[in-house]
Design a protein around this motif. Structure first.
Motif, mmCIF file in Angstrom:
data_model
loop_
_atom_site.group_PDB
_atom_site.id
_atom_site.type_symbol
_atom_site.label_atom_id
_atom_site.label_comp_id
_atom_site.label_asym_id
_atom_site.label_seq_id
_atom_site.Cartn_x
_atom_site.Cartn_y
_atom_site.Cartn_z
ATOM 1 N N ASN A 218 0.817 -1.211 0.000
ATOM 2 C CA ASN A 218 0.000 0.000 0.000
ATOM 3 C C ASN A 218 0.851 1.262 0.000
ATOM 4 O O ASN A 218 0.466 2.274 -0.599
ATOM 5 N N PHE A 219 2.008 1.224 0.662
ATOM 6 C CA PHE A 219 2.933 2.354 0.564
ATOM 7 C C PHE A 219 3.323 2.578 -0.900
ATOM 8 O O PHE A 219 3.280 3.701 -1.410
ATOM 9 N N ALA A 220 3.689 1.483 -1.591
ATOM 10 C CA ALA A 220 4.104 1.593 -2.984
ATOM 11 C C ALA A 220 2.951 2.028 -3.880
ATOM 12 O O ALA A 220 3.132 2.831 -4.807
ATOM 13 N N PHE A 221 1.745 1.504 -3.613
ATOM 14 C CA PHE A 221 0.593 1.821 -4.454
ATOM 15 C C PHE A 221 0.270 3.307 -4.401
ATOM 16 O O PHE A 221 0.000 3.940 -5.424
ATOM 17 N N PHE A 222 0.321 3.901 -3.211
ATOM 18 C CA PHE A 222 -0.007 5.320 -3.116
ATOM 19 C C PHE A 222 1.146 6.192 -3.597
ATOM 20 O O PHE A 222 0.907 7.315 -4.057
ATOM 21 N N GLY A 251 -9.983 -0.424 -12.636
ATOM 22 C CA GLY A 251 -11.259 -0.979 -12.197
ATOM 23 C C GLY A 251 -11.607 -2.259 -12.934
ATOM 24 O O GLY A 251 -12.133 -3.208 -12.333
ATOM 25 N N ALA A 252 -11.305 -2.296 -14.224
ATOM 26 C CA ALA A 252 -11.562 -3.529 -14.981
ATOM 27 C C ALA A 252 -10.717 -4.679 -14.443
ATOM 28 O O ALA A 252 -11.189 -5.823 -14.335
ATOM 29 N N GLY A 253 -9.467 -4.383 -14.080
ATOM 30 C CA GLY A 253 -8.614 -5.423 -13.504
ATOM 31 C C GLY A 253 -9.138 -5.930 -12.171
ATOM 32 O O GLY A 253 -9.106 -7.132 -11.894
ATOM 33 N N LEU A 254 -9.646 -5.017 -11.337
ATOM 34 C CA LEU A 254 -10.239 -5.421 -10.060
ATOM 35 C C LEU A 254 -11.380 -6.405 -10.262
ATOM 36 O O LEU A 254 -11.449 -7.455 -9.612
ATOM 37 N N MET A 255 -12.292 -6.067 -11.151
ATOM 38 C CA MET A 255 -13.470 -6.912 -11.355
ATOM 39 C C MET A 255 -13.086 -8.255 -11.951
ATOM 40 O O MET A 255 -13.590 -9.304 -11.526
ATOM 41 N N MET A 256 -12.183 -8.249 -12.923
ATOM 42 C CA MET A 256 -11.773 -9.514 -13.523
ATOM 43 C C MET A 256 -10.988 -10.372 -12.531
ATOM 44 O O MET A 256 -11.095 -11.599 -12.535
ATOM 45 N N GLY A 257 -10.219 -9.724 -11.647
ATOM 46 C CA GLY A 257 -9.507 -10.469 -10.621
ATOM 47 C C GLY A 257 -10.458 -11.140 -9.646
ATOM 48 O O GLY A 257 -10.228 -12.278 -9.222
ATOM 49 N N ALA A 258 -11.540 -10.446 -9.285
ATOM 50 C CA ALA A 258 -12.524 -11.036 -8.374
ATOM 51 C C ALA A 258 -13.208 -12.241 -9.007
ATOM 52 O O ALA A 258 -13.459 -13.247 -8.339
ATOM 53 N N GLN A 303 -2.152 -0.568 -15.520
ATOM 54 C CA GLN A 303 -3.238 -0.352 -14.572
ATOM 55 C C GLN A 303 -4.103 -1.598 -14.418
ATOM 56 O O GLN A 303 -4.579 -1.903 -13.328
ATOM 57 N N TRP A 304 -4.301 -2.324 -15.496
ATOM 58 C CA TRP A 304 -5.074 -3.560 -15.411
ATOM 59 C C TRP A 304 -4.364 -4.564 -14.493
ATOM 60 O O TRP A 304 -4.998 -5.202 -13.661
ATOM 61 N N LEU A 305 -3.049 -4.676 -14.625
ATOM 62 C CA LEU A 305 -2.289 -5.590 -13.776
ATOM 63 C C LEU A 305 -2.338 -5.154 -12.310
ATOM 64 O O LEU A 305 -2.432 -5.986 -11.406
ATOM 65 N N VAL A 306 -2.298 -3.830 -12.076
ATOM 66 C CA VAL A 306 -2.356 -3.313 -10.712
ATOM 67 C C VAL A 306 -3.714 -3.616 -10.072
ATOM 68 O O VAL A 306 -3.810 -3.743 -8.851
ATOM 69 N N GLY A 307 -4.763 -3.744 -10.882
ATOM 70 C CA GLY A 307 -6.055 -4.143 -10.344
ATOM 71 C C GLY A 307 -6.202 -5.653 -10.223
ATOM 72 O O GLY A 307 -6.661 -6.156 -9.195
ATOM 73 N N PHE A 308 -5.795 -6.387 -11.239
ATOM 74 C CA PHE A 308 -6.019 -7.836 -11.300
ATOM 75 C C PHE A 308 -5.210 -8.582 -10.241
ATOM 76 O O PHE A 308 -5.758 -9.392 -9.480
#
Length: 407
Positions: A218-222, A251-258, A303-308
């Protein structure tokens, strides 16, 4: 309707309310109150402070109260808080206080969902149930902010606050009656209850590894968030419209990861998935750094990888946390993890922004690269790496026996 579906709906409602309010506050500050960055930052900080200040006492309260009742109360309280914020929208100080109250209720509700789920879902079904809850969170995040922007576009920036209250009200109505839950833990002083959760989180090797990885990530993400837009508009040469579209791939990566998480966990052991999640974010920053693709697909894929990847990690770590934590401590352990994550986020953003201001956006990107690399190393050095299956379920452990163990 099954309990896990009710919990997923409650999660959607809570995050929808929180995200709608979070989008409404900067719009109100700018378009209605005539404030600048200072007022905007203060309002957003007031809402975000709830995740730090409310989590630990809320976790202790949940472990010694009825969690289903607490979830229901949290949904109604969130609705009341955001309606109050709308009524006080003409006054920045009272608007900030009401937003803090509404978001504080959201914090209680989110912790209650995570603590309730192990009592309703068998261990072998928890990855799928946790994935459904994370998917609900992702959908709420994608839906709420555009709706708030549409309200502002029509000239009603404050309307997103009643919309946030509506999310919470619908969640309270959808929750219905949940099955009976295990008896709560014995009442002890609040300070002792909080310390007990913190001690268990640190002493349990899996939880300690998860917490350290989450802090570094989370440190790295922000730090990354602080430099992404300057990087896109500067060295990458993208337009604002292209930048916004590329960032939306997160956001697309988050949803596909879930959606993918339960399937991935059938193929790979949990230890490998826990390493894969942060490793994919490390790859995302390396992709930005290397410049092997044109600017727009490079940023979008990154960004997709950061979400997925992190969504795979989130579903796996939540399932693991529920397996190794006794029922009497689920609220407090979840709160400790939450405070660790939210406490380090401002530090990452400040560090990334300061480095970018001093030596360009690439310097901030290097800090994110190092942080994500550290998160991978922390997983590989912890007992998490060799985790072939989720441990035997501890959710039914007797509170008294556990208290004797950790004190």
């Amino acid at each position: 309707m099954t309990p896990e579906r009710r919990l997923a709906l409650a999660t959607f409602a809570l995050h929808g309310a929180d995200q709608a309010a979070l989008a409404a506050l900067p719009l109100l500050a700018t378009l209605h109150l005539g404030g600048g960055p200072g007022m905007t930052g203060a309002l957003v900080a007031a809402q975000g402070a709830a995740w730090l200040l409310v989590s630990l006492p809320a976790g202790a309260w949940l472990d010694r109260a009825g969690r289903a009742r607490a979830l229901r109360v949290a949904l109604w309280a969130a609705a009341a808080g955001f309606l109050l914020a709308w009524a006080l929208r003409h006054h920045p100080a009272t608007l900030a206080l009401a937003a803090f109250l509404g978001s504080g209720a959201v914090v209680v509700g989110i912790l209650a969902v995570a603590a309730l789920l192990p009592g309703y879902v068998a261990p072998d079904r928890r990855p799928r149930a946790n994935a459904a809850i994370e998917l609900a969170r992702g959908v709420a995040t994608l839906v709420a902010a555009p709706l708030a922007g549409l309200c502002a576009q029509m000239g009603w920036p404050g309307l997103a606050l009643p919309m946030a209250a509506t999310f919470a009200l619908l969640g309270a109505l959808a929750l219905g009656r949940l099955p009976p839950e295990p008896p709560p833990a014995p009442r002890v002083p609040l300070r002792h209850a909080i310390l007990e959760g913190a001690r268990f989180t640190w002493r349990e090797a899996h939880l300690r590894g998860l917490a350290l990885c989450a802090i570094a990530w989370n440190f790295a993400f922000f730090a990354l968030l602080a430099v992404l837009v300057p990087l896109a508009l500067g060295p990458l040469g993208l337009t604002p419209a292209e930048t916004g579209l590329a960032l939306g791939f997160y956001g697309a990566g988050l949803m596909m990861g879930a959606v993918a998480a339960p399937l991935v966990l059938r193929v790979l052991p949990p230890g490998q998935v826990l390493a894969l999640g942060p490793a994919l974010t490390l790859g995302a920053v390396l992709l930005l750094w290397a410049g092997l693709l044109p600017a727009f697909p490079r940023l979008a894929l990154s960004q997709w990888l950061v979400g997925f990847g992190p969504m795979l990690w989130q579903v796996t770590q939540t399932t693991l946390r529920q397996a190794v934590t006794p029922s009497a401590l689920l609220g407090r352990v979840g709160a400790v993890m939450q405070v660790a994550v939210f406490g380090v986020r401002p530090l990452g953003a400040l560090a990334g922004g300061a480095l970018a201001a001093w030596d360009g956006a690439e310097a901030g990107l290097l800090l994110a690269l190092l942080g994500f690399g550290l998160s991978v190393l922390l997983v590989l050095r912890a007992p998490l790496r060799g985790l072939a299956a989720f441990p035997t379920d501890c959710a039914a452990a007797a509170p008294a026996a556990h208290s004797a163990q950790v004190r």
